[in-house]
Design a protein around this motif. Structure first.
Motif, short mmCIF file in Angstrom:
data_model
loop_
_atom_site.label_atom_id
_atom_site.label_comp_id
_atom_site.label_asym_id
_atom_site.label_seq_id
_atom_site.Cartn_x
_atom_site.Cartn_y
_atom_site.Cartn_z
N THR A 105 1.80 9.28 -6.09
CA THR A 105 2.29 10.63 -5.79
C THR A 105 3.34 11.06 -6.81
O THR A 105 3.31 12.19 -7.29
N GLN A 106 4.25 10.16 -7.16
CA GLN A 106 5.27 10.48 -8.15
C GLN A 106 4.65 10.75 -9.52
O GLN A 106 5.05 11.67 -10.23
N GLU A 107 3.65 9.96 -9.89
CA GLU A 107 2.96 10.16 -11.18
C GLU A 107 2.22 11.50 -11.20
O GLU A 107 2.25 12.22 -12.18
N SER A 108 1.59 11.83 -10.09
CA SER A 108 0.88 13.10 -9.98
C SER A 108 1.87 14.28 -10.09
O SER A 108 1.59 15.27 -10.77
N LEU A 109 3.01 14.16 -9.44
CA LEU A 109 4.03 15.20 -9.51
C LEU A 109 4.55 15.34 -10.94
O LEU A 109 4.71 16.45 -11.46
N LYS A 110 4.80 14.22 -11.59
CA LYS A 110 5.28 14.23 -12.98
C LYS A 110 4.26 14.94 -13.89
O LYS A 110 4.63 15.76 -14.73
N ASN A 111 2.98 14.63 -13.71
CA ASN A 111 1.94 15.28 -14.51
C ASN A 111 1.85 16.77 -14.23
O ASN A 111 1.64 17.57 -15.15
N SER A 112 2.00 17.15 -12.98
CA SER A 112 1.96 18.57 -12.62
C SER A 112 3.13 19.33 -13.26
O SER A 112 2.95 20.44 -13.76
N ILE A 113 4.30 18.73 -13.24
CA ILE A 113 5.48 19.36 -13.86
C ILE A 113 5.28 19.47 -15.37
O ILE A 113 5.57 20.51 -15.97
N ARG A 114 4.75 18.42 -15.98
CA ARG A 114 4.49 18.44 -17.43
C ARG A 114 3.47 19.53 -17.76
O ARG A 114 3.64 20.28 -18.72
N PHE A 115 2.43 19.65 -16.96
CA PHE A 115 1.41 20.69 -17.17
C PHE A 115 2.03 22.07 -17.04
O PHE A 115 1.79 22.96 -17.87
N GLU A 173 0.83 -1.21 0.00
CA GLU A 173 0.00 0.00 0.00
C GLU A 173 0.87 1.26 0.00
O GLU A 173 0.59 2.21 -0.72
N PHE A 174 1.93 1.25 0.81
CA PHE A 174 2.84 2.40 0.85
C PHE A 174 3.49 2.63 -0.51
O PHE A 174 3.58 3.76 -0.99
N ALA A 175 3.93 1.54 -1.14
CA ALA A 175 4.58 1.65 -2.45
C ALA A 175 3.60 2.19 -3.50
O ALA A 175 3.96 3.03 -4.33
N LEU A 176 2.36 1.73 -3.46
CA LEU A 176 1.36 2.21 -4.42
C LEU A 176 1.06 3.69 -4.23
O LEU A 176 0.93 4.44 -5.21
N VAL A 177 0.97 4.14 -3.00
CA VAL A 177 0.73 5.56 -2.72
C VAL A 177 1.91 6.39 -3.22
O VAL A 177 1.73 7.45 -3.81
N LYS A 178 3.11 5.89 -3.00
CA LYS A 178 4.31 6.60 -3.45
C LYS A 178 4.34 6.70 -4.97
O LYS A 178 4.65 7.76 -5.53
N ILE A 179 3.99 5.62 -5.67
CA ILE A 179 3.95 5.64 -7.14
C ILE A 179 2.90 6.64 -7.63
O ILE A 179 3.16 7.40 -8.56
#
Length: 121
Positions: free
Chosen positions: A21-31, A13-19
């Motif tokens: 979060t990282q994907e969300s951050l990547k999308n925010s930076i791309r935006f 569960e921790f690993a999935l939340v971390k993934i």
């Protein structure tokens, strides 16, 4: 044995939340990068035509969209494809098909499963 399974479940569960979060951050930076490029174009473009063309390219090249199309309403309140950019010929052909078929600006376009990301301005 049960405590080991609970610990493993918690770790997963921790690993999935971390993934996520990282994907969300990547999308925010791309935006943000895409928005920054568009803002730069607003300042540097010398004509509306140049601006529209380059904005579509920015969405495809920096925003990582498969397809971008810019439509305007003509004098008869019909959608007209003005500029486009895409990663492959089939995607671009879809824009021309859609431009002919869907003329009501309030009508939803059908989702094409091959498009992961698309933007119609």
């Amino acid at each position: 044995m049960l405590p080991i399974l609970n610990e493993l479940k918690d770790d997963i569960e921790f690993a999935l939340v971390k993934i996520e979060t990282q994907e969300s951050l990547k999308n925010s930076i791309r935006f943000y990068n895409t928005l920054s490029k568009v803002n730069h174009l607003l300042i540097k473009s010398t004509s509306k035509n140049e601006l529209f063309e380059k904005i579509c390219d920015v969405f495809v090249n920096y925003g990582e969209f498969d397809l971008a199309g810019l439509f305007i309403l003509d004098d008869k309140n019909k959608l007209k494809l003005t500029k486009y950019s895409g990663k492959n010929k089939q995607d671009i052909e879809y824009l021309f098909f859609a431009n002919d078929k869907f003329q009501n600006p309030h009508e939803s376009w059908p989702t094409i499963k091959s498009f992961n990301k698309k933007v119609f301005l």
